[in-house]
Write an enzyme that holds these catalytic residues in place. Structure first.
Site, PDB file in Angstrom:
ATOM      1  N   ARG A  52     -10.062 -12.956  37.374  1.00  0.00           N
ATOM      2  CA  ARG A  52     -10.557 -11.852  36.541  1.00  0.00           C
ATOM      3  C   ARG A  52      -9.609 -11.569  35.396  1.00  0.00           C
ATOM      4  NH1 ARG A  52     -10.467  -7.655  40.501  1.00  0.00           N
ATOM      5  NH2 ARG A  52      -9.667  -9.190  41.966  1.00  0.00           N
ATOM      6  N   HIS A  84      -8.603  -6.848  49.648  1.00  0.00           N
ATOM      7  CA  HIS A  84      -8.649  -7.527  48.358  1.00  0.00           C
ATOM      8  C   HIS A  84     -10.119  -7.756  48.041  1.00  0.00           C
ATOM      9  CE1 HIS A  84      -8.060 -10.476  45.202  1.00  0.00           C
ATOM     10  NE2 HIS A  84      -6.768 -10.274  45.237  1.00  0.00           N
TER      11      HIS A  84
END
Lengths: 250, 638
Positions: B270, B250
């Site tokens: 994000r 990740h």
């Protein structure tokens, strides 16, 4: 940066035990759980502790640090001075299994006694419509990570084994409030909260709210509103009359 | 053997995260007497860590969404290596699985018209993730947990026993699967963590739902439970694993302080507008848009920023590229000396959203950084870097039934392989758990209903399992399990990590052999009651076997694709897309060793292939495959 800390950790089992002293390295940014893990890796490989996520999300590593119910993973070492002794003991309200691990099955028993969500009979899956403002009240309670620290600290059961039978504890009284405030729940839960699950035991000292690592306002937002709903039902003369003549469900 | 505790069920589910609980609900609803084994307490499984959401093409926020678009995104995210049938079932069934959760009592965030809200996420063309702030995994596991309680309450009303048809056993670790002489599943053998006593479960069908393998890596978002138990149990029972070379790092894990290194920072940061910057304050992701994604991602800040309010007329910001791309980009920036003070990059949402909006949308992130790192994300950027998060590889299963090669053995969720190809999109895990958890529960039930007799394990199997589990208490002076575990994590991190090289992986395999030898001699102190040293010693065997699969498969695959990046073979190779690497094991316990062979990928069904434009297929498929492609698709793409 690193220093040697003095720890006292309770070791024992259901038969008994005592506090053991350890001197152990502590580094910058660490939490109490890191130090317990270091003890396991270097000095006491069989030291029993529950933990999973190490990020305050699963509620497994509940214990008492210097007498206060806390998550081991969310208690930073920087809150203690370097010379301070850090004492770690298991949760007091539940029977000890070993070292810092307690038997929390009380909570699972209570969870099963709370009637489940009753889905609206007239809506198919996908047809649920709810407004954000209406779900937010219950969403706050659904933040609960079931660490059971509120159950541990609640004086109704903390030193009163005899109350455990008839008291669900803050976590599960809050679960009733959550369902009661769910916009689409079809069940009526007010009377049972009082008669079956011991809401009346709570005298709103807010100890549960203080220890909640998720900062849920258990007392103000769940328990007091439930108490108010009980009071409305019991003491409102119109409701009383309605109940008597059988036209209202309560 | 004296007084071994025994239980008998129709379906035994090992693992109590999203997939396990959903499988158990399904099996119980098919009338099976069902048991769920949790390695931890009920409701603590790693699923609670999932933050961003559940991907399902409900089209609540953008009505252009459909299962076809979700399918396409999933295949692109996995670089076309996915088992297309699994990706198809997943995209089609995910909305029903989400809606079903509402009937269990789940409370998702809402749209203005009262439907389930959906958020943007990496690799998803439309806002698709049903969510509850950034604690969606908790909502999912609690809803399933509470559904199980409600089924138990039904049984209590009907039969006077909460556990008449569905029982949850907490803190129980399985060490062996039991099989009859023909290799059919007969049950499982394990120990209670609390007492250390052994227990055997007789069951003709076992659903593995044990999650992943992250604890073999040093920097990981995974909890201690993620030791590849199901992967290893399946291998030792004769099942196969596919795609084990694909491990997802990740892109955004915490990097400081050291004790929380690896803990996840949700992709929602994000999705909700957060941007990545390097030490020169540059939004570097614009430099890392790969060729295959050039037409979908904005190449300048103006367009990228407009996308948040007008997604139909602008391309997406490159911060929302699939995870493998972002993780590699961060890795390169840090290597080039443009990293943050603690060896990551900056993830900033503070300059992008008002403080109260950040707290509303990302409450756990706000809490996590404040409490663990003294960082206020409404005012300061976070420091983040890649962390081992998910294994795409797992038990090879029949897509429709989740059945493995071993009769009676099923697998769902992270422990199964194929669905995500070489890289999983964020949000596709929670939906995977529900879609294939349900299918595994149904598959196991149908299998049991079709049996004429219950397979029985030979008694010596139990005695052997017991001896093997007690071995770490024999002898003295062997290796310490904690030390061995740290060595393993270092090896995997350094030599089979995010960027791989042939020589390093060969070296890793040598080291793994040496570690296996030490693990055979590992000794633990104390007694059997809640002894974490002993538990780790047993988990180590699984981690070692699974790590060997990862390293061997990674060494064989001489290309870079998704969660497998070869420094010595940086390009994607269409020939390799047609091949799967399949791992099997021989030998037993700590002596087991892995073998990896190639297997051709089944070609995609034409109607699914037709969902893509020819020009896109050209990027992934070989010329030979393209020749067979229908004229209609070819025309559409030109």
């Amino acid at each position: 940066m690193g220093y040697q800390a003095h720890f006292r950790v309770w070791r024992g089992d259901g038969e008994g035990g005592d506090l053991r002293d350890f001197t152990v390295e502590v580094n910058e940014g660490e939490v109490v759980l890191d130090v317990i893990h270091r003890l396991q890796a270097t000095q006491a490989s069989d030291l029993a502790v529950r933990w999973n996520c190490k990020a305050g999300k699963c509620g497994s590593c509940s214990a008492e640090i210097n007498g206060r119910p806390r998550l081991l993973c969310m208690t930073r070492m920087s809150v203690f001075s370097e010379s301070e002794t850090v004492t770690v003991t298991p949760m007091r309200t539940f029977p000890v299994i070993r070292d810092l691990v307690t038997d929390v099955s009380f909570n699972y028993t209570k969870a099963r006694e709370i009637p489940s969500f009753k889905p609206p009979a007239d809506l198919a899956p996908g047809e649920y419509r709810m407004q954000q403002v209406d779900v937010e009240r219950s969403q706050e309670f659904r933040k609960c990570i079931e660490c059971f620290l509120c159950q541990d600290t609640c004086h109704v059961v903390r030193d009163h084994e005899e109350n455990k039978e008839s008291f669900a504890g803050p976590r599960f009284l809050m679960r009733i409030a959550e369902l009661e405030m769910h916009p689409l729940d079809d069940a009526d839960r007010v009377r049972e909260a009082q008669s079956e699950h011991g809401l009346g035991f709570c005298n709103i000292t807010k100890c549960c709210t203080e220890v909640c690592p998720e900062h849920i306002k258990i007392t103000d937002n769940a328990l007091i509103p439930m108490k108010e709903r009980v009071a409305d039902r019991r003491y409102d003369p119109l409701v009383w009359l309605g109940n008597k003549i059988g036209r209202r469900k309560a | 053997m004296s007084e071994l505790e025994r239980h008998a069920y129709d379906v035994l589910v090992i693992g109590a995260g999203g997939a396990g609980l959903r499988a158990a609900i399904e099996a119980r609803e098919h009338g099976m007497r069902t048991a769920v084994l949790c390695k931890s307490l009920f409701g603590k499984a790693h699923t609670v860590m999932a933050e961003g959401g559940i991907a399902a093409a409900m089209g609540n926020v953008n009505s252009h969404d459909s299962w076809q678009v979700h399918f396409r995104d999933t295949m692109r995210g996995g670089k076309f290596l996915n088992n297309w049938r699994m990706a198809e079932l997943h995209a089609k069934e995910a909305p029903d699985r989400v809606w079903e959760l509402e009937t269990y009592g789940a409370l998702f965030d809402r749209t203005a018209d009262g439907r389930i809200s959906q958020r943007n996420f990496g690799g998803h063309e439309y806002p698709r993730l049903a969510h509850v702030g950034d604690r969606t995994g908790l909502e999912l596991i609690r809803s399933l947990q509470q559904k199980i309680v409600s089924l138990q309450q039904e049984d209590q009303r009907e039969l006077g026993d909460y556990e008449a048809r569905l029982k949850v056993f907490a803190e129980c670790t399985v060490t062996e699967l039991l099989q009859d002489e023909d290799g059919r599943i007969a049950g499982a053998f394990g120990y209670w963590r609390e007492s250390g006593r052994f227990v055997s479960f007789e069951a003709p069908a076992v659903v593995l739902a044990t999650g992943g393998i992250g604890k073999s890596f040093k920097v990981t978002s995974n909890s201690w439970e993620y030791t590849g138990d199901g992967h290893a149990l399946a291998l030792r029972a004769g099942a196969a694993l596919v795609n084990m070379e694909f491990v997802q790092f990740h892109p955004t894990g915490m990097v400081w302080p050291p004790s929380v290194k690896g803990i996840l920072v949700t992709e929602s940061v994000r999705g909700d507008g957060g941007v990545l910057r390097n030490s020169e304050n540059k939004r570097f992701m614009f430099d890392y848009i790969p060729e295959v994604f050039k037409d979908k991602y904005a190449d300048n800040e103006t367009e990228a920023d407009k996308w948040y309010t007008d997604a139909d007329n602008n391309r997406r910001p490159p911060e929302l590229l699939p995870r493998d791309e972002v993780a590699r980009a961060i890795n390169s920036e840090v290597k080039a000396g443009r990293g943050s003070p603690h060896g990551g990059v900056f993830l900033d949402v503070s300059s992008r959203l008002p403080a109260e909006e950040i707290i509303r949308r990302l409450p756990s992130m706000h809490h996590q950084f404040k409490e663990l790192a003294d960082v206020d994300i409404t005012a300061q950027p976070m420091e983040v870097g890649p962390t081992c998060h998910y294994v795409m590889g797992g038990v090879e299963v029949e897509p429709d039934t989740a059945a493995s090669r071993v009769p009676g053995l099923f697998a769902a969720g992270e422990v199964s392989g194929g669905m995500h190809g070489s890289n999983r999109l964020g949000g596709n895990s929670l939906s995977d758990l529900l879609v294939f958890g349900r299918r595994a529960g149904a598959g196991a039930s149908a299998y049991v209903q079709g049996l004429t007799e219950r397979p029985a394990a030979a008694p010596e199997t139990l005695a052997r399992a017991e001896r093997s589990a007690l071995a770490p208490f024999d002898g003295e002076g062997g290796a310490n399990p904690y030390g061995l575990h740290m060595e393993l994590q270092q090896v995997m991190n350094d030599l089979v990590g995010i960027i791989r090289k042939s020589g390093e992986m060969a070296q890793a395999l040598e080291k793994l052999e040496a570690l296996k030898a030490k693990a055979a001699e590992v000794t633990v102190e104390g007694h059997r009651q809640f002894n974490p040293g002993w538990h780790l010693a047993l988990d180590l065997r699984n981690m070692l076997l699974v790590s060997e699969c990862v390293a061997k498969a990674a060494l064989l695959r001489t290309e870079s694709r998704g969660g497998h990046t070869r420094d010595d073979f940086p390009g994607m190779d269409a020939e390799w897309r047609r091949k799967l690497l399949v791992c099997t094991a021989s030998g037993d316990g700590v002596e087991a060793s892995a073998e990896v062979v190639e297997k051709p990928q089944v070609p995609m069904r034409p109607d699914l292939l037709d969902l893509f434009e020819y020009s896109e297929l050209e990027k992934y498929l070989t010329g030979q495959e393209l020749t067979g492609q229908s004229g209609a698709s070819r025309g559409e793409g030109s």
